[in-house]
Design an enzyme around this catalytic site. Sequence first.
Site, PDB file in Angstrom:
ATOM      1  NE  ARG A   1      -4.336  -1.593   1.639  1.00  0.00           N
ATOM      2  CZ  ARG A   1      -5.316  -1.961   2.450  1.00  0.00           C
ATOM      3  NH1 ARG A   1      -5.192  -1.797   3.750  1.00  0.00           N
ATOM      4  NH2 ARG A   1      -6.425  -2.504   1.968  1.00  0.00           N
TER       5      ARG A   1
ATOM      6  CE  LYS B   1     -19.678 -14.983   8.225  1.00  0.00           C
ATOM      7  NZ  LYS B   1     -19.430 -13.812   9.059  1.00  0.00           N
TER       8      LYS B   1
ATOM      9  N   GLY C   1      -8.103  -7.748  -0.393  1.00  0.00           N
ATOM     10  CA  GLY C   1      -8.350  -8.619   0.764  1.00  0.00           C
ATOM     11  C   GLY C   1      -7.565  -9.915   0.707  1.00  0.00           C
TER      12      GLY C   1
ATOM     13  N   GLY D   1     -12.811  -4.384   0.618  1.00  0.00           N
ATOM     14  CA  GLY D   1     -14.199  -3.951   0.801  1.00  0.00           C
ATOM     15  C   GLY D   1     -14.645  -3.011  -0.307  1.00  0.00           C
TER      16      GLY D   1
END
Length: 397
Positions: A37, A201, A354, A377
């Site tokens: 980053r 999920k 992620g 996200g």
Amino acid sequence: MLNKKSIDDINVMGKRVLVRCDFNVPLIDGKITDENRLVAALPTIKKLIKDGGKVILCSHLGKPKNGPSPEFSLAPVAKRLTVLLGQEVKFAPDDSVVGENAKAAISAMKNGDVVLLENTRFRPEETKNGEAFSKDLASICDIFVNDAFGTAHRAHCSNVGVTKFVDTAVVGYLMEKEINFLGNAVNNPVRPFVAILGGSKVSSKISVINNLLDKVDTIIIGGGMSYTFRKALGGNIGKSLVEEDYLSYALEMMEKAKAKNVQFLIPIDEVTVKEFKNESPIKIVASGEMEADDIGVDIGPKTCELYTNALTDAKLVVWNGPMGVFEFPNFATGTIAVAKKLSEIDAITIIGGGDSASAVNNLGFGDKMTHISTGGGASLEFLEGKELPGVLAANDK
Ligand code: AMP
């Protein structure tokens, strides 16, 4: 293309330019363990230095729950950035972020100097988009640049609130690159377009699946979320991860895929264990035929073959979420197979941040991908078709 003003559209000479970066890097004992980053932020910072701006950097780091504390300080980032940039990045260690240290450092700046403020989340208003902190940030700059794609899906003081109190708010190169890559991919796809969705999920990827079904040729499902689809088809999934509340949704998505002529692939065999630990003996089981005490932890060999074959002719691939519990080396085979295949095919390959980004990087395939997003996200919300508040807040072209 992104219809927002960027740092190419402004003159920063002699101006105080506040740049919201995403320096939310992993730290262990004060050491940065992954500096992707920081590296990703350099093009914008270098351009502003070259153009004679007074470059004031800010970012959040982690989630400090009890206010300012040393383990969440950005001090190590200032040190590392100094090396990466080859010039001093002066750190302003104010618990209030915009305090005496920051003000003194900024008033002493010459054109091309760089100052880094303390963790924006040391101010409790930051995540609530409160006015006082937004005004504090605006008071120390003439121009605001948002280059933090990783937080673009949130409306906080340091990326959205501040823009209400400055005249010029533009995006940086990283933000532009992220949005253009993802935007072009999804809105003008080259075909065949394959989306690979994994992770734990279904519930966190519902809207992504729904949105992508209108755009892709093939959807590949892996990871813990695949068992909900298998169970919805009447299979036995033992003690594998499942979201009972999403069984009918899973069926609905598979029906939508059929109606839209989208190939919808779910695993046909599984790596199973009896105990959730890396050393557990593994057994390969046909999907839907697990024993009551089996736990699915990775896609099986036939599924690896099915998925890699489905990727052979792809021209565009977007991947979000691992195929199994890749943190355990024995259950990383499916994730490795997909990453390796993506590194070999002649396609635009976009990794949606992620876990899939760290999997691809840790497995050594990072430099073989077309684009690895810095925001998990944010890229997911973008793939859901949502507009990102951090982007919306910038001035239109
Ligand atoms: P997500 O944050 O939803 O993208 O999920 C990433 C996580 O999913 C990783 O930590 C994986 O270990 C986990 N995961 C992948 N496959 C499985 C599985 N079969 N059972 C449990 N967790 C899984």
